[in-house]
Design an enzyme around this catalytic site. Structure first.
Site, PDB file in Angstrom:
ATOM      1  N   SER A 196     -19.523 -49.189 -44.470  1.00  0.00           N
ATOM      2  CA  SER A 196     -18.975 -47.893 -44.069  1.00  0.00           C
ATOM      3  C   SER A 196     -17.706 -47.621 -44.862  1.00  0.00           C
ATOM      4  CB  SER A 196     -18.629 -47.893 -42.573  1.00  0.00           C
ATOM      5  OG  SER A 196     -17.867 -46.755 -42.224  1.00  0.00           O
ATOM      6  N   TYR A 241     -14.728 -52.042 -35.694  1.00  0.00           N
ATOM      7  CA  TYR A 241     -15.762 -51.505 -36.576  1.00  0.00           C
ATOM      8  C   TYR A 241     -15.373 -51.703 -38.043  1.00  0.00           C
ATOM      9  CZ  TYR A 241     -19.198 -48.139 -38.362  1.00  0.00           C
ATOM     10  OH  TYR A 241     -20.230 -47.530 -39.040  1.00  0.00           O
ATOM     11  N   SER A 294     -34.465 -47.102 -35.395  1.00  0.00           N
ATOM     12  CA  SER A 294     -35.090 -46.157 -34.465  1.00  0.00           C
ATOM     13  C   SER A 294     -34.476 -44.768 -34.537  1.00  0.00           C
ATOM     14  CB  SER A 294     -35.002 -46.685 -33.031  1.00  0.00           C
ATOM     15  OG  SER A 294     -33.648 -46.764 -32.609  1.00  0.00           O
ATOM     16  N   ARG A 295     -33.298 -44.658 -35.137  1.00  0.00           N
ATOM     17  CA  ARG A 295     -32.615 -43.358 -35.181  1.00  0.00           C
ATOM     18  C   ARG A 295     -31.643 -43.311 -36.349  1.00  0.00           C
ATOM     19  NH1 ARG A 295     -29.797 -43.031 -29.600  1.00  0.00           N
ATOM     20  NH2 ARG A 295     -31.512 -44.378 -28.954  1.00  0.00           N
ATOM     21  N   VAL A 307     -30.770 -58.369 -33.229  1.00  0.00           N
ATOM     22  CA  VAL A 307     -30.446 -59.154 -34.419  1.00  0.00           C
ATOM     23  C   VAL A 307     -29.149 -59.944 -34.278  1.00  0.00           C
ATOM     24  CG1 VAL A 307     -31.764 -57.677 -35.978  1.00  0.00           C
ATOM     25  CG2 VAL A 307     -29.330 -57.179 -35.571  1.00  0.00           C
ATOM     26  N   ALA A 336     -13.316 -53.881 -39.296  1.00  0.00           N
ATOM     27  CA  ALA A 336     -13.356 -55.315 -39.614  1.00  0.00           C
ATOM     28  C   ALA A 336     -14.787 -55.768 -39.890  1.00  0.00           C
ATOM     29  CB  ALA A 336     -12.755 -56.122 -38.464  1.00  0.00           C
TER      30      ALA A 336
END
Length: 246
Positions: A141, A154, A13-14, A63, A156
């Site tokens: 990332s 994050y 959505s973004r 999800v 991990a």
């Protein structure tokens, strides 16, 4: 070109997910724009795609819920007959230093970012095996490659995505399915735009190219990995980071 292909992009959505959805649609794919809470933003993304001559629909699903992820994939297969491309982009952050991070903040980030990607891969794999073809692209990332202070949860989750990508690639390669990851660095999104100038300057100083990337940079990489041009590439991590993880 991706004409005739059916793509599911989670968290679309973004930001990066939205740009990936728009780019895949511009290449001819019918795109299912998944969202969890941002219904209006998802509808805007679909409208942008349709105005540009593409095909898309919005589909709500958390999800991180195993059953719900299964229902989403089942819906797409029933509606369109196949799933050719899955982009696992849905992700959240709840940053904090190790000594201050709550168990819930750790669990929620891993649940959405890592478990969510597993859920979608788990439910789409059978259909792709049946088709004897498929492209799975997981958004990791640079934090998952290098680590980042204040982002243990994050980092991990994103490092886990890399391991999961390589394992799934080995399992599915003989079935005509490729599984790759993209590891973006600092990208200009709503998330980074709110950072102070001092933080942005400090981040840019860590990047050999000295500038933040754009969502289009990540989206073009995803479109390449989704195409036949990348048919012999699997189990790889493509860093779109201006050289940061070099």
């Amino acid at each position: 070109m991706l004409t005739g292909k059916v793509a599911v992009v989670t968290g679309a959505s973004r930001g990066i997910g939205r740009e990936i959805a728009k780019t895949l649609a511009s290449e001819g794919a019918l795109v299912v724009v998944n969202y969890n809470g941002s219904r209006e933003k998802a509808k805007e993304a679909v409208a942008e795609i349709e105005e540009a001559g593409g095909k898309a629909e919005a589909a709500q699903c958390d999800v991180s819920d195993f059953e719900k992820a299964g229902e989403l994939m089942e819906y797409v297969v029933k509606t369109y007959g196949r799933v050719d491309i899955l982009v696992n982009n849905a992700g959240i952050t709840k940053d904090g230093l190790l000594m201050r991070m709550s168990e819930e903040d750790f669990d929620s980030v891993v649940r959405t970012n890592l478990k969510g990607a597993f859920n979608c891969m788990r439910h789409v794999a059978r259909q792709m095996i049946r088709q004897k073809s498929g492209r799975i692209i997981n958004i990791s990332s640079v934090s998952g490659v290098l680590g980042n202070a204040g982002q243990i949860n994050y980092a991990a989750s994103k490092a886990g995505i890399i391991g999961m990508t390589k394992s799934a690639a080995r399992e599915l390669a003989s079935r005509g399915i490729t599984v790759n990851a993209i590891a973006p660095g600092f990208i200009n999104t709503e998330m980074t735009r709110v950072l102070s100038d001092a933080v942005k300057e400090g981040a840019a100083a860590q990047i050999p190219m000295k500038v933040f990337g754009e969502t289009k940079d990540v989206a073009e990489a995803a479109a390449f990995l989704a195409s036949d041009k990348a048919r012999y590439i699997t189990g790889q991590v493509l860093c779109v980071d201006g050289g940061m993880a070099m």
